[in-house]
Design an enzyme around this catalytic site. Structure first.
Site, PDB file in Angstrom:
ATOM      1  N   GLY A   1       0.804  -1.215   0.000  1.00  0.00           N
ATOM      2  CA  GLY A   1       0.000   0.000   0.000  1.00  0.00           C
ATOM      3  C   GLY A   1       0.838   1.266   0.000  1.00  0.00           C
ATOM      4  N   SER A   2       0.329   2.292   0.665  1.00  0.00           N
ATOM      5  CA  SER A   2       0.942   3.620   0.568  1.00  0.00           C
ATOM      6  C   SER A   2       2.289   3.741   1.263  1.00  0.00           C
ATOM      7  CB  SER A   2      -0.013   4.671   1.137  1.00  0.00           C
ATOM      8  OG  SER A   2      -1.149   4.799   0.307  1.00  0.00           O
ATOM      9  N   THR A   3       2.699   2.728   2.039  1.00  0.00           N
ATOM     10  CA  THR A   3       4.059   2.788   2.581  1.00  0.00           C
ATOM     11  C   THR A   3       5.086   2.784   1.450  1.00  0.00           C
ATOM     12  OG1 THR A   3       4.036   0.374   2.861  1.00  0.00           O
ATOM     13  CG2 THR A   3       3.505   1.714   4.783  1.00  0.00           C
TER      14      THR A   3
ATOM     15  N   LYS B   1       4.923   4.545  -1.096  1.00  0.00           N
ATOM     16  CA  LYS B   1       5.126   5.936  -1.532  1.00  0.00           C
ATOM     17  C   LYS B   1       6.368   6.543  -0.902  1.00  0.00           C
ATOM     18  CE  LYS B   1       0.182   6.590  -2.330  1.00  0.00           C
ATOM     19  NZ  LYS B   1      -1.084   7.142  -1.823  1.00  0.00           N
TER      20      LYS B   1
END
Length: 544
Positions: A269-271, A273
């Site tokens: 997921g957004s980790t 990013k």
């Protein structure tokens, strides 16, 4: 009168008698010696290594994590069994759980040796000895005991019935020469030098307690966490629940007991990013003042990329990170290009099988051929899967000054770590990431800001809420949540990564994003373990 000839004959008789008496005394002495020993050294059972000792396993402070204890096992010499039926009936009075068909077949066989029951109690031994069954005997063996039970189960691993390592660090120890010592008989009955791990048992206890409570509180199917030294790569603690008790591992092979931190691969997921933003900054093509147009969604092929917390305007690079913009992340990746994007993830160790002592390590997955759509979706954490542990290792490299250090479950000094460290991003990029992590922990979206704060400790972090693939499609109702934290954020000493699989809303909440569960888990681990690790709180009166 004795003649010289008869005298010589008598002397020969006396010499022969003396030789026989000497041999008899030697044999008698050896029989007494072996009879008094617990472990008859010339006894050969079905395995040649059941008497082999294992070294104690200690935590970094000397606390015992695993040790050998003596147990008793029951065997039969079938050729000496007079009445197999009677022998079984008598044994069953003490051991009613003996399998009749299997045990009876062994008792009436013609083999010289057969195991009947391993790991008996002293009480069982005394009761069976009182039965006086011919052809039945006992052997003292080594059995593994884990004082902490399930506390560090996935790290320590397991041994089999013959005390041989089959998982975790137990298996690693065998691979480092213990198996060879056993094969040549040099590990039998010996006290071997203990093996010290990098694990801190106190922190390990905190981690497991937080995970067990999180699974119950958020009604999740699983949870995991790791505490990593950002400057040496040492794993101070790592847990994954559901787990098992290595003292009674009857359920250890059930699929939900998987060590999710190193043996499971997930879309993070957004980790991810974190890596996308670091990649863009390190390319030199953008900086903290750069802007990205997130006014409208991106359409590529049949896919349309939206922002969950959409602002529908031009965003600065810090805002892309702060608002966790999928559109902004996609445009950051576009700055670097497809080949550069993949090369950066390889450089950070996210696409290759991680190298560490623990045997249970999964290989990440990625598209066979990267296209632009893959680069876009991977930029915000979809389309590639990696292990949580190597995600934490990569994040540590971005936050510790730019040096990638392979993780270890053995003690490692700072000087040793420096010799093996590999620079993956510039110090300037690392400084910028630390700034963004602290900013995100203070003002980030997803409910993480207030739940990340630990009084006295300056924590930075990034959430990740990944939709899970159910029946080939991403589900908006089923999530795999992650949080990466580092502290003290100005010069991080430790990285904490938490995961929670399929959490449910609690306390009247309608959502179950990472900021509402994975982030509080990390904060709780830091609050309870930072002082143990020697990081003292600093309470500031001025504004942060």
């Amino acid at each position: 009168m004795m003649t010289p000839r008869s005298a010589r004959a008598q002397n020969r008789i006396l010499i022969v008698m003396a030789c026989f008496i000497g041999i008899f005394c030697i044999i008698s002495g050896r029989l007494v010696f072996y009879g008094m020993k617990d472990d008859p050294v010339d006894f050969n059972g079905p395995t040649g290594s059941v008497l082999a000792a294992r070294p104690d396993i200690l935590d970094r402070n000397g606390a015992v994590l695993a040790t050998d204890i003596n147990t008793v096992s029951l065997y039969a010499e079938p050729r000496k069994i007079i009445d197999p039926d009677e022998a079984f009936e008598l044994l069953a009075t003490v051991l009613p759980d003996l399998n009749f068909e299997q045990t009876y077949a062994r008792l009436k066989g013609n083999a010289g040796f057969a195991w009947l029951k391993r790991g008996l109690t002293p009480k069982h031994k005394s009761q069976i000895m009182a039965l006086g069954i011919p052809g039945i005997g006992f052997r003292t063996e080594k059995s593994r005991f884990y004082p902490g039970g399930p506390t560090a189960a996935h790290i320590l691993g397991l041994v089999n019935i013959d005390n041989q390592g089959i998982a975790g660090m137990e298996k690693y120890i065998d691979s480092q020469g213990l198996s060879d010592l056993r094969d040549v008989g040099l590990a039998h009955g010996r006290k071997l030098a203990p093996v010290k791990l990098s694990i801190d048992l106190r922190v390990q206890h905190v981690v497991r307690d937080v995970l067990v409570n999180a699974v119950e509180r958020y009604r999740a199917i699983a949870a995991g966490a790791v505490v990593l030294d950002a400057n040496t790569g040492e794993v101070l603690a790592m847990g994954s629940v559901p787990d098992f008790d290595p003292n009674n591992p009857f359920n250890a092979l059930e699929k939900d007991r998987l060590n999710r931190m190193s043996a499971g691969v997930y879309e993070m997921g957004s980790t991810i990013k974190t890596f996308t933003t670091a990649m863009a900054l390190d390319s030199g093509k953008v900086d903290l003042n750069s802007t990205f147009d997130a006014t409208r969604p991106i359409t590529i092929g049949r896919q349309t990329i939206h922002d969950f917390h959409g602002k529908r305007r031009v965003l600065t690079l810090p805002e892309v990170f702060l608002f966790s913009s999928n559109i902004g992340s996609a445009k950051e990746a576009d700055v670097v290009g497809i080949e550069g994007h993949r090369e950066f993830l390889v450089r950070l160790g996210l696409l290759d099988r991680m190298q560490t002592e623990l045997p249970e390590v999964a290989r990440p997955t990625e598209p066979k051929v990267w296209k632009k759509v893959h680069s876009i979706t991977i930029s915000f954490g979809h389309g590639m899967a990696t292990t949580p542990l190597q995600t934490a290792v990569g994040a540590a490299a971005l936050l510790n000054g730019g040096m990638l250090i392979a993780p270890t479950f053995l003690p490692r000094g700072i000087e040793e770590a420096r010799t093996m460290a590999k620079r993956v991003v510039s110090k300037k990029t690392s400084d910028d990431l630390r700034y963004l992590y602290r900013l995100n922990a203070q003002k980030g979206t997803g409910g993480s800001a207030s739940r990340t704060q630990v009084p006295g400790y300056r924590v930075g972090g990034k959430t990740g809420t990944a939709e899970k693939v159910i029946n080939g499609r991403y589900s908006k109702e089923v999530r795999f949540n992650t949080f990466i934290a580092a502290y003290p954020i100005e010069n991080p000493r430790y990285v904490v990564l938490t995961i929670i699989d399929e959490p449910k809303p609690v306390d009247g909440q309608v959502a179950a994003g990472a900021g509402l569960n994975a982030a509080p888990m990390a904060a709780e681990i830091i609050r309870r373990s930072a002082n143990i690790l020697g990081v003292l709180p600093v309470f500031e009166t001025a504004a942060d």
